[in-house]
Design an enzyme around this catalytic site. Structure first.
Site, PDB file in Angstrom:
ATOM      1  CD  GLU A   1      53.499  72.301  32.158  1.00 44.99           C
ATOM      2  OE1 GLU A   1      54.727  72.145  32.247  1.00 44.99           O
ATOM      3  OE2 GLU A   1      52.671  71.645  32.808  1.00 44.99           O
TER       4      GLU A   1
ATOM      5  CG  ASP B   1      59.115  79.068  45.916  1.00 41.42           C
ATOM      6  OD1 ASP B   1      58.497  79.994  46.466  1.00 41.42           O
ATOM      7  OD2 ASP B   1      58.716  77.885  45.932  1.00 41.42           O
TER       8      ASP B   1
ATOM      9  CG  ASP C   1      57.493  77.578  51.806  1.00 42.32           C
ATOM     10  OD1 ASP C   1      56.742  78.260  52.536  1.00 42.32           O
ATOM     11  OD2 ASP C   1      57.171  76.494  51.292  1.00 42.32           O
TER      12      ASP C   1
END
Ligand SMILES: [Zn+2]
Length: 435
Positions: free
Chosen positions: A64, A129, A131
């Site tokens: 995807e 990930d 942040d």
């Protein structure tokens, strides 16, 4: 019409506090179009996601992609049957942002043509990930999406700790959740002051490895450039972790008095964090080492407490390690790593506000990398123009690929090197395809 809206935008912009700061250029469709046509590294990108330079595999065909196009329209379940289709579609749709998702059982573009529940994510690379906003409670330099040299130190620590941990593991996709669990050292939300508990005595090898790296970053970043014990908000946060009340009160009173004498303001972010580039110079020389002194003082006090044979005995060495980890250990977004259908921003994307290119870097490069001078779409297109204007012959201009004319070259080369490490014929080695 275009001119009018531009003017309105220019007038309603936030006032620029630092007159030296350049007026922010905006990323336009024209910039993006040029970028995809002239600079985006499609070949390596294809090999990276396809695990082969040759025929398209399931890794590409069932992968995807999602595009964010004009007016923040989000196009999910894009997929491509070939290199040519991928390149053509990216150039034609000219997305402001590309996200990469999981590999499904069927091509995701068929999502609308099959019954719900048929399209199922099968696998995804292991991604982490982090942040920067998750460090806001202990950052003294910036907040939110802002970043500067001082907070970049945490990213450097994160990359080194994760790299050490992953080298020690044999990766297996099905063990994704177990890995994340293994790597989770910081637990608990905002209402929990002490978020690390490693236990007393011999530590787990992962904790030992992490501490070795974390200790030096704690001194350099947390006490050094972040100077977290300089301001009341910073030291109160750290003292909350310590279970000895009279010690907390004593140090809080002592440091408050010192600050008063030194004339240190109460709030580290008093000047705001708009001009992060100006921040590097404003370390007050007199107080540069104040956090280091205060940390040593705290450690001494804890050791004295540890020697007391009281009922609520504390273990200073353990507590000190726990504080170091709480301040340095990477703050991972677990959802991104554990959920198969979570999308992640593609390398070589353009940040819509700053125009910065999302560049891949190897863990060896982390300390050489300067996020403040990372290439932007504006500088790259100018570099091509500059090159072309100094090479007046058509042959001189066209014999060199556009990418070679720019500072993006360094990063596409790094990307090539990484992807080329993976033999074409051996898709089982795909777990090595990480940065
Ligand atoms: Zn910062």
């Amino acid at each position: 019409m275009t001119l009018d809206t531009d003017q309105i935008k220019a007038e309603t912009k936030e006032p620029v506090l630092n007159s030296k700061a350049p007026v922010q250029e905006e990323v336009s469709k024209m910039h993006m179009d040029q970028y995809y046509k002239r600079l985006f590294p499609f070949e390596t990108f294809y090999k990276w996601l396809n695990y082969s330079t040759k025929e398209p595999t399931q890794y590409l065909k069932n992968r995807e992609f999602s595009f964010t196009i004009e007016n923040d329209i989000y196009l999910r379940y894009q997929s491509f049957a070939s290199f040519e289709e991928m390149k053509r579609e990216i150039i034609a749709k000219c997305p402001n942002k590309i996200d990469i998702g999981a590999i499904y059982n069927i091509p995701p573009k068929l999502a609308k043509t099959v019954q719900s529940g048929v399209l199922k994510p099968q696998e995804k690379e292991l991604v982490f990930d982090i942040d920067m906003t998750d460090y806001d409670d202990i950052r003294t330099c910036c907040t939110g999406g802002d970043i500067c040299h001082k907070c970049w130190g945490w990213m450097s620590a994160a990359m080194k700790i994760l790299n050490e941990a992953l080298r020690a593991l044999q990766l297996d996709n099905s063990a994704r959740k177990a890995i994340i669990n293994y790597l989770s050292v910081i637990r608990g939300g905002e209402d929990q002051s002490k978020k690390v508990n490693i236990g007393i005595g011999e530590n787990h090898p992962h904790i030992q490895r992490s501490l070795k790296i974390a200790n030096s970053y704690f001194k350099k970043v947390v006490l050094g450039s972040q100077n977290v014990l300089k301001f009341p908000s910073g030291w109160k946060k750290m003292l909350e972790i310590i279970p000895v009340n009279d010690l907390k009160t004593r140090l809080d009173a002592k440091w408050s008095k010192e600050n008063e004498e030194l004339g240190i303001p109460n709030n580290p972010k008093i000047n705001g964090s708009v001009n992060s580039s100006a921040k590097d110079e404003d370390i007050d020389m007199d107080t540069e080492s104040i956090s280091i002194e205060r940390w040593e003082e705290l450690v001494d006090c804890l050791e004295q407490e540890g020697n007391k044979k009281s009922k609520e005995r504390i273990y200073p060495a353990t507590l000190i390690s726990e504080i170091v980890l709480q301040y340095v250990y990477p703050r991972l977004d677990e959802n991104v790593s554990t959920h198969l259908n979570h999308l992640l921003k593609s390398p070589f994307c353009i940040h819509p506000k700053t125009g910065k290119v999302c560049v891949p870097i190897g863990h060896h490069e982390i300390d050489k990398f300067d996020p403040m001078t990372a290439p932007t779409i504006f500088t790259l297109l100018k570099e091509i123009d500059n090159y072309d204007s100094t090479n007046t012959t058509e042959e001189g201009r066209s014999s060199v690929p556009d990418i070679e004319k720019t500072s993006l070259k360094k990063y596409t080369k790094m990307f090539d090197m990484l992807v080329n490490k993976i033999p074409d014929t051996d898709p089982s080695r795909k777990d090595n395809l990480s940065f």
